[in-house]
Design a protein around this motif. Structure first.
Motif, PDB file in Angstrom:
ATOM      1  N   THR A  15       0.747  -1.187  -0.054  1.00 16.61           N
ATOM      2  CA  THR A  15      -0.039  -0.101  -0.149  1.00 16.61           C
ATOM      3  C   THR A  15       0.702   1.136   0.146  1.00 16.61           C
ATOM      4  OG1 THR A  15      -1.647   1.128   1.270  1.00 16.61           O
ATOM      5  CG2 THR A  15       0.096   0.040   2.820  1.00 16.61           C
ATOM      6  N   ASN A  16       0.217   2.649  -0.029  1.00 18.80           N
ATOM      7  CA  ASN A  16       1.010   3.684   0.036  1.00 18.80           C
ATOM      8  C   ASN A  16       2.126   3.864  -1.173  1.00 18.80           C
ATOM      9  OD1 ASN A  16      -0.773   4.601   2.067  1.00 18.80           O
ATOM     10  ND2 ASN A  16       0.776   3.542   3.482  1.00 18.80           N
ATOM     11  N   ARG A  34       4.296   5.313  -3.671  1.00 23.46           N
ATOM     12  CA  ARG A  34       4.781   6.876  -3.886  1.00 23.46           C
ATOM     13  C   ARG A  34       5.810   6.678  -4.857  1.00 23.46           C
ATOM     14  NH1 ARG A  34       4.134   5.635   1.342  1.00 23.46           N
ATOM     15  NH2 ARG A  34       6.058   5.321   1.461  1.00 23.46           N
ATOM     16  N   PHE A  76       7.075   2.027  -0.989  1.00 22.70           N
ATOM     17  CA  PHE A  76       5.809   1.552  -0.837  1.00 22.70           C
ATOM     18  C   PHE A  76       5.941   0.998   0.574  1.00 22.70           C
ATOM     19  CE2 PHE A  76       8.277  -1.686  -3.035  1.00 22.70           C
ATOM     20  CZ  PHE A  76       7.791  -2.752  -1.949  1.00 22.70           C
ATOM     21  N   ASP A  77       4.629   0.852   1.268  1.00 21.42           N
ATOM     22  CA  ASP A  77       4.788   0.225   2.635  1.00 21.42           C
ATOM     23  C   ASP A  77       4.079  -1.290   2.467  1.00 21.42           C
ATOM     24  OD1 ASP A  77       5.513   2.623   3.860  1.00 21.42           O
ATOM     25  OD2 ASP A  77       3.725   3.178   3.975  1.00 21.42           O
ATOM     26  N   GLN A 108       4.638  -3.414  10.280  1.00 18.73           N
ATOM     27  CA  GLN A 108       4.954  -2.729   9.053  1.00 18.73           C
ATOM     28  C   GLN A 108       6.404  -2.726   8.545  1.00 18.73           C
ATOM     29  OE1 GLN A 108       2.895   1.130   8.814  1.00 18.73           O
ATOM     30  NE2 GLN A 108       4.054   1.984   7.093  1.00 18.73           N
ATOM     31  N   SER A 153       8.996  -1.574   4.759  1.00 22.98           N
ATOM     32  CA  SER A 153       8.886  -0.561   3.333  1.00 22.98           C
ATOM     33  C   SER A 153       9.855  -1.246   2.430  1.00 22.98           C
ATOM     34  CB  SER A 153       9.173   0.734   3.738  1.00 22.98           C
ATOM     35  OG  SER A 153      10.409   0.852   4.533  1.00 22.98           O
TER      36      SER A 153
END
Length: 226
Positions: free
Chosen positions: A84-85, A87, A103-104, A153, A155
């Motif tokens: 997700t996320n 960029r 990204f995450d 989490q 990245s």
């Protein structure tokens, strides 16, 4: 490398505009697979950059790990993670267009007892024309679950180069698309973007940076059929 070699039996999600052969024509002559702006039937204008789209291919944005690995029962689900996320940034000032992305990865485990580290492999590919893989890299995201935590989490990063010349429409194709047409004339009734050779040229000059989990055949099948 064939598209299906990104991961076993993977089907790349082509953007709707790439399939339709649509792209943006820039003043520099580069193209972008997003939208085409029609200037009132008298020509096609352009607005956006030549940077590749960054996307997650179908069925590769999440992964499910089972324990035991051979089981597919809901009670055997060990870890679930998703990308997700996303960029991205892009530098198109040189002869090569450089796109980078971060990204995450959000992960959840079913047993929160003890600290645990999970490593999840992922791929990044540069794809031309929606189907042709011209570069691929494989990396890994490390997820660290503290003792007592169900969620954690991590990245990751991805990057790719595209030759600006490969993302540039031939001058005659640019002229046919952007040429001013008098309203009501026979020429104005013809959509240049619908012509086969124009569509083919637009597709050849379209690029994407795709990011997803490097799945096994079984993991991909699970994502596709659940």
């Amino acid at each position: 490398m064939r598209p299906e070699e990104i991961c076993p039996d993977m089907t790349i999600r082509k953007s709707a505009l790439a399939v339709a052969g649509l792209s943006l024509i820039l003043l520099s002559g580069c193209v972008k697979n997003r939208e085409v702006l029609d200037a009132g039937g008298v020509g096609v204008n352009s607005t956006l950059s030549a940077c590749p789209d960054v996307a997650i291919p179908q069925d590769t944005g999440d992964v499910t790990i089972f324990n035991p690995p051979s089981s597919r029962d809901a009670a055997a689900i060990d870890v679930v993670a998703n990308i997700t996320n996303v960029r991205s940034t892009c530098d198109e000032t040189g002869q090569q267009i450089y796109t980078s992305a971060t990204f995450d990865v959000l992960a959840r485990r079913n047993d929160n007892r003890g600290a645990r580290t999970v490593t999840l492999p992922y791929f990044s590919t540069v794809v031309r024309g929606g189907t042709s893989v011209i570069a691929k890299r494989v990396g890994a995201v490390t997820i660290n679950f503290p003792d007592g935590a169900y969620r954690a989490q991590g990245s990751g990063t991805a990057a790719g180069y595209v030759d600006k010349s490969a993302a540039t429409l031939p001058a005659d194709i640019q002229e046919r698309i952007t040429r001013k047409r008098r309203s009501g004339s026979a020429d104005a009734a013809i959509d240049p973007l619908a012509e086969p050779d124009v569509k083919a040229a637009l597709l050849r000059t379209s690029f994407e940076l795709l990011i997803g989990f490097q799945l096994t055949g079984e993991q991909l099948q699970y994502n596709a059929t659940r």
